[in-house]
Design a protein around this motif. Structure first.
Motif, PDB file in Angstrom:
ATOM      1  N   CYS A  36       0.783  -1.157   0.061  1.00 18.01           N
ATOM      2  CA  CYS A  36      -0.079  -0.123  -0.069  1.00 18.01           C
ATOM      3  C   CYS A  36       0.855   1.117  -0.197  1.00 18.01           C
ATOM      4  N   HIS A  37       0.883   2.182  -1.104  1.00 16.57           N
ATOM      5  CA  HIS A  37       1.477   3.277  -0.971  1.00 16.57           C
ATOM      6  C   HIS A  37       0.885   4.284  -1.926  1.00 16.57           C
ATOM      7  N   PRO A  38       1.140   5.288  -2.147  1.00  8.70           N
ATOM      8  CA  PRO A  38       0.478   6.549  -2.864  1.00  8.70           C
ATOM      9  C   PRO A  38       0.039   6.257  -4.430  1.00  8.70           C
ATOM     10  N   GLU A  39       0.958   5.412  -5.020  1.00  2.16           N
ATOM     11  CA  GLU A  39       1.032   4.730  -6.704  1.00  2.16           C
ATOM     12  C   GLU A  39       0.037   3.913  -6.649  1.00  2.16           C
ATOM     13  N   VAL A  40      -0.844   3.261  -5.352  1.00  2.00           N
ATOM     14  CA  VAL A  40      -1.620   2.241  -5.471  1.00  2.00           C
ATOM     15  C   VAL A  40      -2.953   2.926  -5.875  1.00  2.00           C
ATOM     16  N   PRO A  41      -3.697   2.816  -6.975  1.00  2.00           N
ATOM     17  CA  PRO A  41      -4.641   3.377  -7.421  1.00  2.00           C
ATOM     18  C   PRO A  41      -6.102   3.815  -6.247  1.00  2.00           C
ATOM     19  N   CYS A  42      -6.112   2.751  -5.260  1.00  2.00           N
ATOM     20  CA  CYS A  42      -7.087   2.865  -4.289  1.00  2.00           C
ATOM     21  C   CYS A  42      -6.635   3.490  -2.983  1.00  2.00           C
ATOM     22  N   PHE A  43      -5.314   3.821  -2.915  1.00  2.00           N
ATOM     23  CA  PHE A  43      -4.694   4.827  -2.024  1.00  2.00           C
ATOM     24  C   PHE A  43      -5.907   5.526  -1.043  1.00  2.00           C
ATOM     25  N   ASN A  44      -6.022   5.116   0.120  1.00  4.67           N
ATOM     26  CA  ASN A  44      -6.620   5.985   1.062  1.00  4.67           C
ATOM     27  C   ASN A  44      -8.288   5.348   1.058  1.00  4.67           C
ATOM     28  N   ALA A  45      -8.728   4.726   0.047  1.00  2.00           N
ATOM     29  CA  ALA A  45     -10.061   4.257   0.005  1.00  2.00           C
ATOM     30  C   ALA A  45     -10.640   3.243   1.034  1.00  2.00           C
ATOM     31  N   CYS A  46      -9.508   2.768   2.039  1.00  2.79           N
ATOM     32  CA  CYS A  46      -9.776   1.900   2.955  1.00  2.79           C
ATOM     33  C   CYS A  46      -9.929   2.380   4.093  1.00  2.79           C
ATOM     34  N   CYS A  47      -9.933   4.061   4.292  1.00  2.44           N
ATOM     35  CA  CYS A  47      -9.739   4.604   5.458  1.00  2.44           C
ATOM     36  C   CYS A  47     -11.097   5.563   5.655  1.00  2.44           C
ATOM     37  N   SER A  48     -12.067   4.905   5.221  1.00  3.09           N
ATOM     38  CA  SER A  48     -13.553   5.602   5.144  1.00  3.09           C
ATOM     39  C   SER A  48     -14.545   4.465   5.937  1.00  3.09           C
ATOM     40  N   ASP A  49     -15.545   4.879   6.372  1.00  2.00           N
ATOM     41  CA  ASP A  49     -16.852   4.426   6.938  1.00  2.00           C
ATOM     42  C   ASP A  49     -16.188   2.913   7.748  1.00  2.00           C
ATOM     43  N   LEU A  50     -15.216   3.337   8.694  1.00  2.00           N
ATOM     44  CA  LEU A  50     -14.719   2.088   9.602  1.00  2.00           C
ATOM     45  C   LEU A  50     -15.583   2.211  10.862  1.00  2.00           C
ATOM     46  N   THR A  51     -15.400   0.842  11.260  1.00  2.00           N
ATOM     47  CA  THR A  51     -15.803   0.345  12.563  1.00  2.00           C
ATOM     48  C   THR A  51     -14.574   0.123  13.254  1.00  2.00           C
ATOM     49  N   LEU A  52     -13.975   0.981  14.039  1.00  2.00           N
ATOM     50  CA  LEU A  52     -12.760   0.733  14.710  1.00  2.00           C
ATOM     51  C   LEU A  52     -12.760   1.220  16.084  1.00  2.00           C
ATOM     52  N   MET A  53     -12.360   0.064  16.701  1.00  2.00           N
ATOM     53  CA  MET A  53     -12.189   0.091  18.158  1.00  2.00           C
ATOM     54  C   MET A  53     -10.927   0.441  18.615  1.00  2.00           C
ATOM     55  N   LEU A  54     -10.882   1.337  19.692  1.00  2.00           N
ATOM     56  CA  LEU A  54      -9.475   1.614  20.253  1.00  2.00           C
ATOM     57  C   LEU A  54      -9.176   1.212  21.522  1.00  2.00           C
ATOM     58  N   THR A  55      -8.200   0.220  21.571  1.00  2.00           N
ATOM     59  CA  THR A  55      -7.858  -0.284  22.874  1.00  2.00           C
ATOM     60  C   THR A  55      -7.090   0.711  23.688  1.00  2.00           C
ATOM     61  N   PRO A  56      -6.860   0.449  24.897  1.00  2.00           N
ATOM     62  CA  PRO A  56      -6.160   1.322  25.820  1.00  2.00           C
ATOM     63  C   PRO A  56      -4.662   1.747  25.248  1.00  2.00           C
ATOM     64  N   TYR A  57      -3.996   0.800  24.493  1.00  2.00           N
ATOM     65  CA  TYR A  57      -2.815   1.173  24.122  1.00  2.00           C
ATOM     66  C   TYR A  57      -2.952   2.039  22.654  1.00  2.00           C
ATOM     67  N   ASP A  58      -4.175   1.678  21.886  1.00  2.00           N
ATOM     68  CA  ASP A  58      -4.330   2.573  20.950  1.00  2.00           C
ATOM     69  C   ASP A  58      -4.579   4.016  21.092  1.00  2.00           C
ATOM     70  N   ALA A  59      -5.240   4.217  22.258  1.00  2.00           N
ATOM     71  CA  ALA A  59      -5.588   5.425  22.812  1.00  2.00           C
ATOM     72  C   ALA A  59      -4.540   5.971  23.394  1.00  2.00           C
ATOM     73  N   LEU A  60      -3.630   5.380  24.070  1.00  2.00           N
ATOM     74  CA  LEU A  60      -2.559   6.208  24.377  1.00  2.00           C
ATOM     75  C   LEU A  60      -1.500   6.609  23.442  1.00  2.00           C
ATOM     76  N   ARG A  61      -1.146   5.692  22.188  1.00  2.00           N
ATOM     77  CA  ARG A  61      -0.481   6.252  21.120  1.00  2.00           C
ATOM     78  C   ARG A  61      -1.089   7.552  20.239  1.00  2.00           C
ATOM     79  N   LEU A  62      -2.205   7.368  20.276  1.00  2.00           N
ATOM     80  CA  LEU A  62      -3.230   8.360  19.335  1.00  2.00           C
ATOM     81  C   LEU A  62      -3.183   9.541  20.196  1.00  2.00           C
TER      82      LEU A  62
END
Length: 268
Positions: A36-62
């Motif tokens: 996955c990199h900017p030259e792939v035609p669908c770049f960023n397409a997977c970053c929409s309408d997500l069901t994304l849970m944030l664990t405690p460590y995810d939240a800390l890093r974020l």
């Protein structure tokens, strides 16, 4: 009747389990092709309408990447849910309020918090399922998530599951997240969810490290358990160490487990 958040969490958990079971398993020794990199035609397409849970460590890093407090993270970027079967708190990342429902951190150039992106983002396009063996060790299963729009699978880079996890720097994420899931599994095994007081204790110990440090001081927790002076200093100064101590503490007070943290007195 379940509240809306509990129903949402339950639906997401059921949907995730069913989704993983529908995918092809990547067994030991097998590989997949992906990049996955900017030259792939669908770049960023997977970053929409997500069901994304944030664990405690995810939240800390974020929080660290954004330079915000836990309260700011919750107020502006996430909402709190509780697992319906255990009561364990989790955070759900809010998408932008727009038609595409894009992730708040995606830009035309890619992820703005890439170095601190959540574990689920790092694992993609693999799905990782875990269970515990009889000795409490984590058993992993991996599944390949091939979404119709994704053209990253047309790239020629070859990956094993272990190689992908190493490349995406997932070891530390899985270390923390597996410990949290272990606590949930212990609770689920009892057949009784957490009490409101226990839920608040988990919330403090895992999502509010500053408040948990204050609690450590007020309750004199270091006087009740065997923690040497050097570790005490790390716990009070370093958020990762605070989270780890919180996990040890929760295992002890909820389940009496002393593998990682031992009582100094008979009662806590």
């Amino acid at each position: 009747m379940k509240d809306l958040n509990s129903a949402l969490a339950e639906n997401e958990a059921d949907a995730t389990e069913a989704f993983l079971k529908s995918l092809p398993e990547l067994k030991a020794g097998e590989t997949f092709q992906f990049a996955c990199h900017p030259e792939v035609p669908c770049f960023n397409a997977c970053c929409s309408d997500l069901t994304l849970m944030l664990t405690p460590y995810d939240a800390l890093r974020l929080r660290r990447a954004l330079g915000v407090s836990p309260a700011d993270l919750i107020n502006h970027f996430a909402s709190r849910l509780e697992a319906p079967d255990t009561g364990f708190p989790m955070l759900h990342l809010k998408m932008r309020e727009e038609r595409q429902k894009r992730c708040p951190f995606v830009s035309p150039e890619g992820c703005k918090i890439y170095g601190d992106r959540p574990g689920a983002c790092r694992t993609y396009p693999l799905g990782r399922a875990t269970k515990l063996d009889d000795d409490g060790a984590v058993i992993e299963q991996f599944f390949v998530v091939r979404e119709p729009h994704c053209q990253g699978f047309e790239e020629t880079r070859d990956w094993s599951s272990a190689g992908w996890l190493t490349d995406q720097d997932l070891a530390v994420y899985n270390r923390f997240n597996d410990r949290y899931m272990f606590l949930m599994a212990l609770t689920r095994g009892k057949g009784v969810g957490l009490s409101p007081k226990q839920i608040q204790m988990v919330w403090l110990a895992q999502y509010l490290p500053d408040e948990f440090r204050n609690l450590i001081g007020k309750m004199g927790i270091f006087n009740l358990v065997e923690v040497d002076a050097a570790r005490q200093e790390r716990i009070m100064a370093d958020e990762e160490e605070t989270l780890l101590f919180g996990l040890d503490w929760l295992e002890l007070v909820f389940f009496g487990r002393q593998e990682r943290l031992r009582r100094r007195r008979h009662d806590i």
